[in-house]
Design a protein around this motif. Structure first.
Motif, mmCIF file in Angstrom:
data_model
loop_
_atom_site.group_PDB
_atom_site.id
_atom_site.type_symbol
_atom_site.label_atom_id
_atom_site.label_comp_id
_atom_site.label_asym_id
_atom_site.label_seq_id
_atom_site.Cartn_x
_atom_site.Cartn_y
_atom_site.Cartn_z
ATOM 1 N N GLN A 127 0.813 -1.217 0.000
ATOM 2 C CA GLN A 127 0.000 0.000 0.000
ATOM 3 C C GLN A 127 0.845 1.265 0.000
ATOM 4 O OE1 GLN A 127 -2.690 -0.161 3.293
ATOM 5 N NE2 GLN A 127 -4.006 -1.679 2.330
ATOM 6 N N PHE A 128 2.164 1.120 0.110
ATOM 7 C CA PHE A 128 3.042 2.282 0.138
ATOM 8 C C PHE A 128 2.877 3.134 -1.119
ATOM 9 C CE2 PHE A 128 7.155 4.341 -0.576
ATOM 10 C CZ PHE A 128 7.255 5.050 0.596
ATOM 11 N N LEU A 129 2.764 2.494 -2.280
ATOM 12 C CA LEU A 129 2.583 3.241 -3.527
ATOM 13 C C LEU A 129 1.265 4.002 -3.530
ATOM 14 C CD1 LEU A 129 3.953 0.692 -6.127
ATOM 15 C CD2 LEU A 129 5.035 2.799 -5.317
ATOM 16 N N PHE A 130 0.229 3.413 -2.944
ATOM 17 C CA PHE A 130 -1.058 4.104 -2.838
ATOM 18 C C PHE A 130 -0.915 5.378 -2.009
ATOM 19 C CE2 PHE A 130 -4.815 4.828 -0.198
ATOM 20 C CZ PHE A 130 -5.729 5.159 -1.183
ATOM 21 N N TYR A 131 -0.222 5.279 -0.880
ATOM 22 C CA TYR A 131 -0.021 6.460 -0.035
ATOM 23 C C TYR A 131 0.874 7.487 -0.728
ATOM 24 C CZ TYR A 131 -2.234 4.162 3.881
ATOM 25 O OH TYR A 131 -3.137 3.557 4.691
ATOM 26 N N TYR A 132 1.816 7.025 -1.503
ATOM 27 C CA TYR A 132 2.701 7.932 -2.234
ATOM 28 C C TYR A 132 1.899 8.780 -3.230
ATOM 29 C CZ TYR A 132 6.464 9.588 -5.226
ATOM 30 O OH TYR A 132 7.311 10.370 -5.948
ATOM 31 N N ARG A 133 0.922 8.154 -3.889
ATOM 32 C CA ARG A 133 0.112 8.869 -4.869
ATOM 33 C C ARG A 133 -0.926 9.773 -4.234
ATOM 34 N NH1 ARG A 133 -1.556 3.876 -7.339
ATOM 35 N NH2 ARG A 133 0.427 2.869 -7.557
ATOM 36 N N THR A 134 -1.463 9.416 -3.076
ATOM 37 C CA THR A 134 -2.559 10.185 -2.487
ATOM 38 C C THR A 134 -2.106 11.282 -1.533
ATOM 39 O OG1 THR A 134 -2.822 8.530 -0.750
ATOM 40 C CG2 THR A 134 -4.227 8.316 -2.690
ATOM 41 N N SER A 135 -1.131 11.006 -0.665
ATOM 42 C CA SER A 135 -0.734 12.002 0.328
ATOM 43 C C SER A 135 0.731 11.814 0.699
ATOM 44 C CB SER A 135 -1.612 11.882 1.575
ATOM 45 O OG SER A 135 -1.116 12.680 2.617
ATOM 46 N N SER A 136 1.497 12.862 0.533
ATOM 47 C CA SER A 136 2.923 12.759 0.872
ATOM 48 C C SER A 136 3.119 12.618 2.379
ATOM 49 C CB SER A 136 3.680 13.972 0.341
ATOM 50 O OG SER A 136 3.174 15.161 0.909
ATOM 51 N N TYR A 137 2.245 13.244 3.185
ATOM 52 C CA TYR A 137 2.357 13.108 4.635
ATOM 53 C C TYR A 137 2.118 11.666 5.078
ATOM 54 C CZ TYR A 137 2.361 18.173 4.945
ATOM 55 O OH TYR A 137 2.682 19.479 4.810
ATOM 56 N N GLU A 138 1.102 11.048 4.513
ATOM 57 C CA GLU A 138 0.821 9.648 4.842
ATOM 58 C C GLU A 138 2.003 8.768 4.438
ATOM 59 O OE1 GLU A 138 -1.826 8.179 6.316
ATOM 60 O OE2 GLU A 138 -2.746 10.123 6.678
ATOM 61 N N CYS A 139 2.576 9.068 3.298
ATOM 62 C CA CYS A 139 3.717 8.302 2.809
ATOM 63 C C CYS A 139 4.900 8.449 3.761
ATOM 64 C CB CYS A 139 4.085 8.782 1.410
ATOM 65 S SG CYS A 139 5.447 7.887 0.672
ATOM 66 N N VAL A 140 5.145 9.662 4.238
ATOM 67 C CA VAL A 140 6.250 9.895 5.178
ATOM 68 C C VAL A 140 5.992 9.163 6.489
ATOM 69 C CG1 VAL A 140 7.393 11.664 6.573
ATOM 70 C CG2 VAL A 140 6.988 12.062 4.149
#
Length: 190
Positions: free
Chosen positions: A156-169
């Protein structure tokens, strides 16, 4: 029971939990004589704990469709740590394995955590000596089984990368902290 009856610790050198004292620590004000040497470590621990807590809160908020207010979470963690410091407690933080286990068991309200805390409280007061001969590998197995579903969410990391940079961090920091902890546990035996 098998570890206690067959004396795994002495016969086979199996690491066990060891002596757990009964009771609760007494009330006392924290000491400030080492404050200057601990301030940088304290800020690092506080920041990382908050990142883990918010990451967990947002993960469960997404799963169960509710909102998390970061300011309110920060205030709650701060107050709980201030109060617990008066009783010589460790800094409080979210427990990934307990949270996932409670969620998998169907717990959806604060009552689940209250019952869990009550059981833990009774255990510390009454039953703590009974767990002394439990092998450490049993505790590790419980944690790993409860975290299996969490570890499978790496995709799901790629999903978070596309939707929200804060979530990805948040996810990346949690991922690095978690696997750094496993690496340290594996290689240093702590």
């Amino acid at each position: 029971m098998a570890s206690y009856l067959l004396n795994f610790n002495e016969r086979n050198h199996v690491k066990i939990v060891g002596v757990i004292e009964r009771g609760l620590p007494s009330f006392s004000f924290p000491r400030f004589d080492h404050f200057s040497s601990l301030v940088s470590s304290s800020l690092t621990i506080a920041f990382l704990s908050f990142c883990i807590n918010i990451s967990l809160a947002k993960m469960f908020a997404k799963k169960h469709s509710y909102k998390v207010r970061s300011n309110q979470e920060l205030f709650a963690y701060g107050m709980s740590n201030v109060i617990s410091s008066l009783f010589q407690c460790y800094p409080s933080s979210a427990s990934l394995s307990r949270s996932v286990m409670q969620d998998n068991a169907g717990g959806q309200t604060q009552l689940t955590s209250a019952v869990s805390c009550l059981v833990l409280f009774l255990f510390v007061l009454v039953l703590a000596p009974l767990i002394g001969s439990l092998p450490m590998c049993c505790l590790s197995a419980i944690v790993i089984v409860n975290l299996k579903g969490m570890l499978l969410q790496i995709k799901q990391f790629l999903f978070y990368y596309r939707t929200s940079s804060y979530e990805c961090v948040y996810k990346l920091i949690f991922f690095l902290i978690f696997f750094n902890w496993i690496w340290m546990f594996r290689f240093f035996g702590q």
